[in-house]
Design a protein around this motif. Sequence first.
Motif, mmCIF file in Angstrom:
data_model
loop_
_atom_site.group_PDB
_atom_site.id
_atom_site.type_symbol
_atom_site.label_atom_id
_atom_site.label_comp_id
_atom_site.label_asym_id
_atom_site.label_seq_id
_atom_site.Cartn_x
_atom_site.Cartn_y
_atom_site.Cartn_z
ATOM 1 N N LEU A 181 -88.673 158.904 40.738
ATOM 2 C CA LEU A 181 -87.376 159.027 40.071
ATOM 3 C C LEU A 181 -86.234 158.921 41.079
ATOM 4 O O LEU A 181 -86.242 159.570 42.118
ATOM 5 C CB LEU A 181 -87.297 160.366 39.337
ATOM 6 C CG LEU A 181 -85.999 160.659 38.576
ATOM 7 C CD1 LEU A 181 -85.793 159.660 37.451
ATOM 8 C CD2 LEU A 181 -86.015 162.087 38.032
ATOM 9 N N LYS A 182 -85.244 158.107 40.735
ATOM 10 C CA LYS A 182 -84.064 157.940 41.596
ATOM 11 C C LYS A 182 -82.802 158.201 40.777
ATOM 12 O O LYS A 182 -82.797 158.008 39.557
ATOM 13 C CB LYS A 182 -84.005 156.519 42.173
ATOM 14 C CG LYS A 182 -85.163 156.160 43.103
ATOM 15 C CD LYS A 182 -85.039 154.722 43.570
ATOM 16 C CE LYS A 182 -86.137 154.383 44.577
ATOM 17 N NZ LYS A 182 -87.480 154.477 43.956
ATOM 18 N N VAL A 183 -81.764 158.612 41.446
ATOM 19 C CA VAL A 183 -80.459 158.685 40.809
ATOM 20 C C VAL A 183 -79.811 157.313 40.958
ATOM 21 O O VAL A 183 -79.480 156.890 42.071
ATOM 22 C CB VAL A 183 -79.561 159.776 41.437
ATOM 23 C CG1 VAL A 183 -78.173 159.752 40.793
ATOM 24 C CG2 VAL A 183 -80.197 161.146 41.267
ATOM 25 N N GLY A 184 -79.682 156.611 39.828
ATOM 26 C CA GLY A 184 -79.071 155.285 39.877
ATOM 27 C C GLY A 184 -77.621 155.370 40.306
ATOM 28 O O GLY A 184 -77.137 154.575 41.107
ATOM 29 N N GLY A 185 -76.912 156.379 39.756
ATOM 30 C CA GLY A 185 -75.523 156.561 40.133
ATOM 31 C C GLY A 185 -74.767 157.442 39.164
ATOM 32 O O GLY A 185 -75.270 157.824 38.110
ATOM 33 N N ILE A 186 -73.563 157.754 39.558
ATOM 34 C CA ILE A 186 -72.647 158.555 38.749
ATOM 35 C C ILE A 186 -71.564 157.620 38.208
ATOM 36 O O ILE A 186 -70.964 156.848 38.958
ATOM 37 C CB ILE A 186 -72.008 159.676 39.595
ATOM 38 C CG1 ILE A 186 -73.096 160.642 40.096
ATOM 39 C CG2 ILE A 186 -70.946 160.428 38.798
ATOM 40 C CD1 ILE A 186 -72.598 161.605 41.155
ATOM 41 N N LEU A 187 -71.359 157.682 36.890
ATOM 42 C CA LEU A 187 -70.349 156.834 36.249
ATOM 43 C C LEU A 187 -69.205 157.699 35.761
ATOM 44 O O LEU A 187 -69.409 158.615 34.950
ATOM 45 C CB LEU A 187 -70.964 156.080 35.072
ATOM 46 C CG LEU A 187 -69.980 155.282 34.204
ATOM 47 C CD1 LEU A 187 -69.430 154.086 34.981
ATOM 48 C CD2 LEU A 187 -70.655 154.815 32.905
ATOM 49 N N MET A 188 -68.009 157.438 36.226
ATOM 50 C CA MET A 188 -66.833 158.159 35.765
ATOM 51 C C MET A 188 -66.402 157.598 34.414
ATOM 52 O O MET A 188 -66.207 156.393 34.255
ATOM 53 C CB MET A 188 -65.683 158.030 36.771
ATOM 54 C CG MET A 188 -66.004 158.553 38.169
ATOM 55 S SD MET A 188 -66.549 160.274 38.154
ATOM 56 C CE MET A 188 -65.178 161.048 37.300
ATOM 57 N N THR A 189 -66.268 158.477 33.413
ATOM 58 C CA THR A 189 -65.896 158.055 32.062
ATOM 59 C C THR A 189 -64.604 158.752 31.623
ATOM 60 O O THR A 189 -64.208 159.765 32.190
ATOM 61 C CB THR A 189 -67.002 158.390 31.052
ATOM 62 O OG1 THR A 189 -67.194 159.812 31.025
ATOM 63 C CG2 THR A 189 -68.317 157.720 31.432
ATOM 64 N N MET A 190 -63.982 158.174 30.579
ATOM 65 C CA MET A 190 -62.763 158.747 30.001
ATOM 66 C C MET A 190 -61.707 159.018 31.074
ATOM 67 O O MET A 190 -61.047 160.059 31.069
ATOM 68 C CB MET A 190 -63.076 160.035 29.235
ATOM 69 C CG MET A 190 -64.105 159.850 28.142
ATOM 70 S SD MET A 190 -64.387 161.371 27.217
ATOM 71 C CE MET A 190 -65.832 160.934 26.274
ATOM 72 N N VAL A 191 -61.563 158.076 31.965
ATOM 73 C CA VAL A 191 -60.606 158.220 33.058
ATOM 74 C C VAL A 191 -59.215 157.823 32.565
ATOM 75 O O VAL A 191 -58.997 156.689 32.147
ATOM 76 C CB VAL A 191 -61.019 157.349 34.264
ATOM 77 C CG1 VAL A 191 -59.982 157.465 35.378
ATOM 78 C CG2 VAL A 191 -62.390 157.749 34.776
ATOM 79 N N ASP A 192 -58.303 158.757 32.621
ATOM 80 C CA ASP A 192 -56.917 158.504 32.212
ATOM 81 C C ASP A 192 -56.109 158.197 33.467
ATOM 82 O O ASP A 192 -55.690 159.104 34.192
ATOM 83 C CB ASP A 192 -56.348 159.722 31.486
ATOM 84 C CG ASP A 192 -54.990 159.431 30.849
ATOM 85 O OD1 ASP A 192 -54.392 158.381 31.182
ATOM 86 O OD2 ASP A 192 -54.528 160.249 30.029
ATOM 87 N N SER A 193 -55.913 156.922 33.720
ATOM 88 C CA SER A 193 -55.242 156.494 34.953
ATOM 89 C C SER A 193 -53.776 156.897 35.005
ATOM 90 O O SER A 193 -53.131 156.794 36.042
ATOM 91 C CB SER A 193 -55.363 154.973 35.117
ATOM 92 O OG SER A 193 -54.797 154.307 34.005
#
Length: 272
Positions: A181-193
């Motif tokens: 098992l690997k951590v593919g990555g962290i995805l930032m969501t609902m980002v209010d620029s």
Amino acid sequence: MGKVIALANQKGGVGKTTTTANLGIGLVNEGKKVLLIDCDAQGSLTESLGFINPDEIDTTLSTLMEKCMKEIPVKKGEGILHHNEGVDLIPANIELSGMETALVNVMSRERVLKNLIDTVKDDYDYILIDCMPSLGMLTINSLVAADEVIIPVQAHYLPAKGLEQLLTTVNRVKRQINPNLKVGGILMTMVDSRTNYSKAVSGQIRLNYGKHLTVYKTEIPLSVRTAEISAVGKSIYEYDKKGKAAEAYKNFTKEVLNDGKQRNKHRDEIIR
């Protein structure tokens, strides 16, 4: 043999289901054959793909897992629904809520979902699991079945704070049950620029975790259109194909594909 990716976060409302659907259909648009698995008794993924009455579906994930628990063969294509944008789905409904209890007394209870996925793995390039918002037995099953986990995180303080607990669980599963098992990555969501707060949280996550884990370059913007798609049973590509969210999910899909190519290349070099 298909690559299995679990999308997990014990915090609800972080865009996990939306990401599962749009990553899956994004991969289909890139020529891949994709199966989505709704592993949440709320049936949110099932509903968001247009199957609006999941409790009326006869064969669901719960049905198929129960067959595996009883060692009853699962027929080819059994329980798989087809979405008009090309992705396949194993749906879920309220029946799945009893699975946590049912698994307690089952031998090798952490591997039931893996055993089910192994029956269809050769038919797909990617299998995406939409995990329930908890760290219970169904989520453990998902992590045991997965090759990697993608963690959608809303750019807010509390969802970001829960990251450490999830990563602890992932590492425990890796040490004790699924060493691949690997951590593919962290995805930032609902980002209010538009807000400094959202930018600050995103920046902090990149600073704290970026040295050890992939934090995807793509950030999914806060979007009313994204919130609306679950009610219309379409992907963001079909509902608002020229919008910022559609462009973001398209870029994220390419990141996932490129990451897979790089890891395969690295693996082949090691084998040589």
